[in-house]
Structure formats: C-alpha cells, structure tokens
Scaffold this motif. Structure first.
Motif, PDB file in Angstrom:
ATOM      1  N   GLY A 174      40.607  30.334 -10.462  1.00  0.00           N
ATOM      2  CA  GLY A 174      41.188  31.543  -9.693  1.00  0.00           C
ATOM      3  C   GLY A 174      39.904  32.573  -9.863  1.00  0.00           C
ATOM      4  N   VAL A 175      38.680  32.101 -10.163  1.00  0.00           N
ATOM      5  CA  VAL A 175      37.868  32.927 -10.263  1.00  0.00           C
ATOM      6  C   VAL A 175      36.694  32.836  -8.992  1.00  0.00           C
ATOM      7  N   SER A 176      36.603  33.790  -8.076  1.00  0.00           N
ATOM      8  CA  SER A 176      35.576  33.349  -6.996  1.00  0.00           C
ATOM      9  C   SER A 176      34.525  33.056  -7.260  1.00  0.00           C
ATOM     10  N   LYS A 177      33.668  31.899  -6.660  1.00  0.00           N
ATOM     11  CA  LYS A 177      32.433  31.394  -7.078  1.00  0.00           C
ATOM     12  C   LYS A 177      31.303  32.696  -6.770  1.00  0.00           C
ATOM     13  N   LYS A 178      31.646  33.618  -6.206  1.00  0.00           N
ATOM     14  CA  LYS A 178      30.743  34.695  -5.784  1.00  0.00           C
ATOM     15  C   LYS A 178      30.695  35.824  -6.936  1.00  0.00           C
ATOM     16  N   THR A 179      31.751  35.341  -7.930  1.00  0.00           N
ATOM     17  CA  THR A 179      32.041  36.664  -8.777  1.00  0.00           C
ATOM     18  C   THR A 179      30.616  36.982  -9.666  1.00  0.00           C
ATOM     19  N   SER A 180      29.777  35.658 -10.008  1.00  0.00           N
ATOM     20  CA  SER A 180      28.569  36.055 -10.598  1.00  0.00           C
ATOM     21  C   SER A 180      27.540  36.745  -9.934  1.00  0.00           C
ATOM     22  N   ASP A 181      27.565  36.744  -8.405  1.00  0.00           N
ATOM     23  CA  ASP A 181      26.933  37.642  -7.629  1.00  0.00           C
ATOM     24  C   ASP A 181      27.146  39.048  -7.523  1.00  0.00           C
ATOM     25  N   ALA A 182      28.553  39.208  -7.611  1.00  0.00           N
ATOM     26  CA  ALA A 182      29.104  40.815  -7.771  1.00  0.00           C
ATOM     27  C   ALA A 182      28.699  41.320  -9.249  1.00  0.00           C
ATOM     28  N   VAL A 183      28.781  40.426 -10.165  1.00  0.00           N
ATOM     29  CA  VAL A 183      28.361  40.941 -11.594  1.00  0.00           C
ATOM     30  C   VAL A 183      26.764  41.568 -11.525  1.00  0.00           C
ATOM     31  N   ILE A 184      26.033  40.685 -11.078  1.00  0.00           N
ATOM     32  CA  ILE A 184      24.567  40.971 -10.762  1.00  0.00           C
ATOM     33  C   ILE A 184      24.445  42.271 -10.122  1.00  0.00           C
ATOM     34  N   LEU A 185      25.083  42.477  -9.103  1.00  0.00           N
ATOM     35  CA  LEU A 185      25.102  43.579  -8.018  1.00  0.00           C
ATOM     36  C   LEU A 185      25.628  44.714  -8.724  1.00  0.00           C
ATOM     37  N   CYS A 186      26.706  44.758  -9.447  1.00  0.00           N
ATOM     38  CA  CYS A 186      27.238  45.845 -10.313  1.00  0.00           C
ATOM     39  C   CYS A 186      26.111  46.407 -11.193  1.00  0.00           C
ATOM     40  N   GLU A 187      25.625  45.460 -12.077  1.00  0.00           N
ATOM     41  CA  GLU A 187      24.599  45.855 -13.211  1.00  0.00           C
ATOM     42  C   GLU A 187      23.732  46.241 -12.470  1.00  0.00           C
ATOM     43  N   ALA A 188      23.214  46.041 -11.468  1.00  0.00           N
ATOM     44  CA  ALA A 188      22.041  46.712 -10.861  1.00  0.00           C
ATOM     45  C   ALA A 188      22.135  47.982 -10.354  1.00  0.00           C
ATOM     46  N   ALA A 189      23.553  48.194 -10.026  1.00  0.00           N
ATOM     47  CA  ALA A 189      23.771  49.535  -9.602  1.00  0.00           C
ATOM     48  C   ALA A 189      24.296  50.483 -10.770  1.00  0.00           C
ATOM     49  N   GLY A 190      23.945  49.965 -11.899  1.00  0.00           N
ATOM     50  CA  GLY A 190      23.982  50.993 -13.121  1.00  0.00           C
ATOM     51  C   GLY A 190      25.522  51.068 -13.889  1.00  0.00           C
ATOM     52  N   PHE A 191      26.222  49.693 -13.623  1.00  0.00           N
ATOM     53  CA  PHE A 191      27.545  49.639 -14.493  1.00  0.00           C
ATOM     54  C   PHE A 191      27.152  49.015 -15.814  1.00  0.00           C
ATOM     55  N   ASP A 192      27.547  49.689 -16.999  1.00  0.00           N
ATOM     56  CA  ASP A 192      27.200  48.877 -18.307  1.00  0.00           C
ATOM     57  C   ASP A 192      28.369  48.131 -18.833  1.00  0.00           C
ATOM     58  N   THR A 193      29.555  48.181 -18.228  1.00  0.00           N
ATOM     59  CA  THR A 193      30.635  47.420 -18.817  1.00  0.00           C
ATOM     60  C   THR A 193      31.102  46.682 -17.505  1.00  0.00           C
ATOM     61  N   ILE A 194      31.268  45.299 -17.511  1.00  0.00           N
ATOM     62  CA  ILE A 194      31.940  44.412 -16.467  1.00  0.00           C
ATOM     63  C   ILE A 194      33.104  43.901 -16.999  1.00  0.00           C
ATOM     64  N   ILE A 195      34.272  44.090 -16.402  1.00  0.00           N
ATOM     65  CA  ILE A 195      35.483  43.595 -16.875  1.00  0.00           C
ATOM     66  C   ILE A 195      35.989  42.656 -15.722  1.00  0.00           C
ATOM     67  N   ILE A 196      36.019  41.157 -16.074  1.00  0.00           N
ATOM     68  CA  ILE A 196      36.578  40.168 -14.987  1.00  0.00           C
ATOM     69  C   ILE A 196      37.983  39.950 -15.566  1.00  0.00           C
ATOM     70  N   GLU A 197      38.695  40.074 -14.567  1.00  0.00           N
ATOM     71  CA  GLU A 197      40.402  39.836 -14.760  1.00  0.00           C
ATOM     72  C   GLU A 197      40.667  38.667 -13.746  1.00  0.00           C
ATOM     73  N   THR A 198      41.129  37.510 -14.576  1.00  0.00           N
ATOM     74  CA  THR A 198      41.367  36.239 -13.893  1.00  0.00           C
ATOM     75  C   THR A 198      42.984  36.003 -13.703  1.00  0.00           C
ATOM     76  N   VAL A 199      43.381  34.928 -12.719  1.00  0.00           N
ATOM     77  CA  VAL A 199      44.835  34.684 -12.428  1.00  0.00           C
ATOM     78  C   VAL A 199      45.038  33.637 -13.445  1.00  0.00           C
ATOM     79  N   GLY A 200      46.306  33.761 -14.249  1.00  0.00           N
ATOM     80  CA  GLY A 200      46.731  32.754 -14.878  1.00  0.00           C
ATOM     81  C   GLY A 200      46.055  32.248 -15.806  1.00  0.00           C
ATOM     82  N   VAL A 201      46.467  31.189 -16.515  1.00  0.00           N
ATOM     83  CA  VAL A 201      45.603  30.335 -17.595  1.00  0.00           C
ATOM     84  C   VAL A 201      45.573  29.038 -17.293  1.00  0.00           C
ATOM     85  N   GLY A 202      44.637  28.364 -18.023  1.00  0.00           N
ATOM     86  CA  GLY A 202      44.630  26.849 -18.000  1.00  0.00           C
ATOM     87  C   GLY A 202      43.263  26.425 -18.416  1.00  0.00           C
TER      88      GLY A 202
END
Length: 341
Positions: A133-161
């Motif tokens: 349930g984690v988008s394959k583009k999430t890692s790109d979003a992390v890089i973009l958010c960090e470059a924009a100055g965010f110092d804490t990244i929280i990734i919420e996923t769907v379900g468990v397994g």
C-alpha cells in the motif's frame, strides 16, 4: 536583450528551495505521473533535490484499520509542531481500489487540526496497488519534502502484513500500532511485522480502556524480549498512548530521539539508509523491467494466446513464461555493431 525565461525545472527548483507548498505539491504530482514527458522533468528535479535531502528523521507508522493511525499522527504531529518546533511532512498513503481505481483521499479530513498548522504538510497519495500500500513514488516525495525543508517525515501505511516491508525499507524508525481485544493474528503479530518494529504502541489508552492498554503494553514488553536483537543494537520498546488525552505522546517521541542518537553514534543510521537506497535500486529495476515487458507490442499481441494455452492445459505456466521471455528478449536483441563483426 530580453531576460531568459526560466525553464520548468528551474521554477520547481526555486520554489522547492524556498519551501513553497504549492510548488512542492505540483512536484510530487509530477513524480507520480506516468506520462513520459513528466517522468523526465520529475527526474531532473529529483536529481537536483537529492543532495539537498536526507536531513530529516523518517518515521513509518502501520497498524490495522481502526487502530487510530490518523488520530495518533495528528496528536504526535501537533506535539512536534507546537512543543518541539518541528517542520513535519505527513505522507499518508490512501488505498486505491483494484477494481475501480478510485482512492478516498480523506487524511486531511481526519487530521483537520494538524493540517491547519503552518509547519505541517499533509500529502495523501493513492497507493496504485503497489506492495504494502506504499506508493512506489513515496521515496521521491520524501526527497522532495526534505529538500523543501521538512525535518520530520511521517509515512502512514494501509493495513499490515508482509507487504509492509516496503514501508520499513523507506524509514529510519518503524512503529506498529495495536489496540486491545483485536487479536494477535489480525494485528500482524504472526506475520513478521513485530520483528521489524522499533516500537509497539498500544493506542486508545484512555477511559475504561486505559487499564487494558497498560496490561497489553506489559505483555508486549515481555514478548519483545524473545525476539532476535536487531542489527542496530536497539531494544524495541512498548508504550500505551492516547490521542485524546495526549498520554504517552511525549515519551514516544523521546524514544525516537533516543533511537536516532544511538544509531547515529554507532554509524548504523547512515549504513541503513545506504542499504535502503540499494534496495530501492533493485526494486526500481524490477518494476521498470516489468513495465517494459508488458508494454512491448509483441508481448501484448501474444500474451492472450499463451494465457489461453496455459488455462486449457496445453502449456504449463513455466514453459509459457519462458517462451514469452524468449520472445521479448529476441525482439530487444540488436544487430551486431561493426566492431563486433
């Protein structure tokens, strides 16, 4: 002489470096696009952002539906933004229907107070059917958010397994949220998730349920002692918490900070990120090869026939797959160059 017009990539770079949220949102949308021209531009922007990223702490949060992930993230996020002065990006991955392709992007509605804070950015993103349930583009979003100055990244996923390995491969600290009375099997205890958790949190520890939550916390502490010690040297912790009263929230973040300090001092923190980058390289190779295979015109023309032969028992699945791959690679084979003749 007229001033040179800024290219699209330059406009994205300037906006991201200034932390402009509209530009950041457009850049993430660009990275999620499947259009060839968008992919090329997105890669140019991400390549520029890469050396400007990596300075955040990345936290993954998972748990069964109804465990209170969004409420917990809102409570934790407000504490970090108000009390700790953190700048937080929440990448909340929304389930996409495999039948309709629809996505209920409701995280901003579930985190209304948090979404209004000036130092918080919430980005719901459809999972597009990818592993865990984690988008394959999430890692790109992390890089973009960090470059924009965010110092804490929280990734919420769907379900468990087992699929949550994908989320685990993206974050520094991995939290498993649980509730009392749901059963171990349902919550992923026997599916390998708990072995990957750096902290197990028992949510909804308020009112009449607080005593039960505290008891379950003690049981989890005992259970965690029997698991193989992780490579980091960190001993996973268990906490009871409440998103309603704020109980346990401060202590949980202190746990994250303690983990980060330990792992940075030992060198494990950066070593883990290097291994994660290698994992994503192989993941991207596999995905790109799969896309190339199924988009090949000859494969599209032949696949249906091979599928029918397999379903009718005329060909076994392995032979069918081998024949299709032979056809695919034969089509890709180039004529020998003049040097090879």
């Amino acid at each position: 002489m007229k001033p040179r017009r800024k290219t699209q990539a330059e406009a994205y770079r300037k906006g991201i470096s200034k932390g402009e949220i509209p530009v950041l949102s457009r850049a993430i949308t660009l990275a999620e696009s499947t259009l060839p021209e968008h992919k090329k531009l997105a890669q140019e922007v991400i390549t520029w952002c890469l050396p400007r990223s990596g300075k955040s702490i990345r936290v993954g949060i998972t748990g069964i539906p109804g465990v209170g992930k969004s409420s917990f993230i809102e409570s934790l996020g407000l504490y970090l933004a108000r009390e700790c002065g953190k700048k937080i990006a929440v990448l909340a991955i929304d389930p996409t229907s495999s039948e309709t392709g629809g996505s209920v992007l409701g995280d901003k509605l579930r985190m209304q107070e948090l979404s209004r804070h000036e130092n918080v950015y919430i980005r719901p993103s459809p999972s597009a059917g990818s592993l865990g349930g984690v988008s394959k583009k999430t890692s790109d979003a992390v890089i973009l958010c960090e470059a924009a100055g965010f110092d804490t990244i929280i990734i919420e996923t769907v379900g468990v397994g087992q699929s949550e390995i994908t989320c685990h491969s993206m974050v520094d600290f991995f939290m498993l949220l649980m509730i009392t009375g749901a059963g171990d099997d349902i919550q992923g205890i026997k599916k390998g998730i708990i072995e990957r958790a750096d902290a197990v949190l028992i949510t909804k520890a308020d009112g009449r349920n607080k005593k039960k939550a505290e008891l379950m916390k003690q049981e989890m502490e005992e259970a965690l002692r029997f698991h193989k010690p992780p490579e980091s040297g960190w001993v996973p912790k268990s906490y009871a918490c409440s998103s309603v009263t704020g109980y346990g929230i401060k202590e949980i973040w202190q746990c994250v900070e303690e983990y980060e300090k330990l792992c940075r001092e030992s060198g494990y923190f950066m070593e883990k990120r290097k291994k994660q980058a290698k994992y994503r390289l192989h993941e991207a190779l596999a995905q790109n090869l799969e896309d190339s295979f199924y988009e090949n015109a000859l494969i599209k023309k032949t696949l249906g026939e091979v599928e029918r032969e397999v379903m009718e028992g005329k060909t076994d699945p392995y032979t069918g797959a081998a024949n299709l791959l032979d056809l695919y690679f034969e089509k890709l084979r180039l004529p020998p160059s003049s040097e090879e003749k």
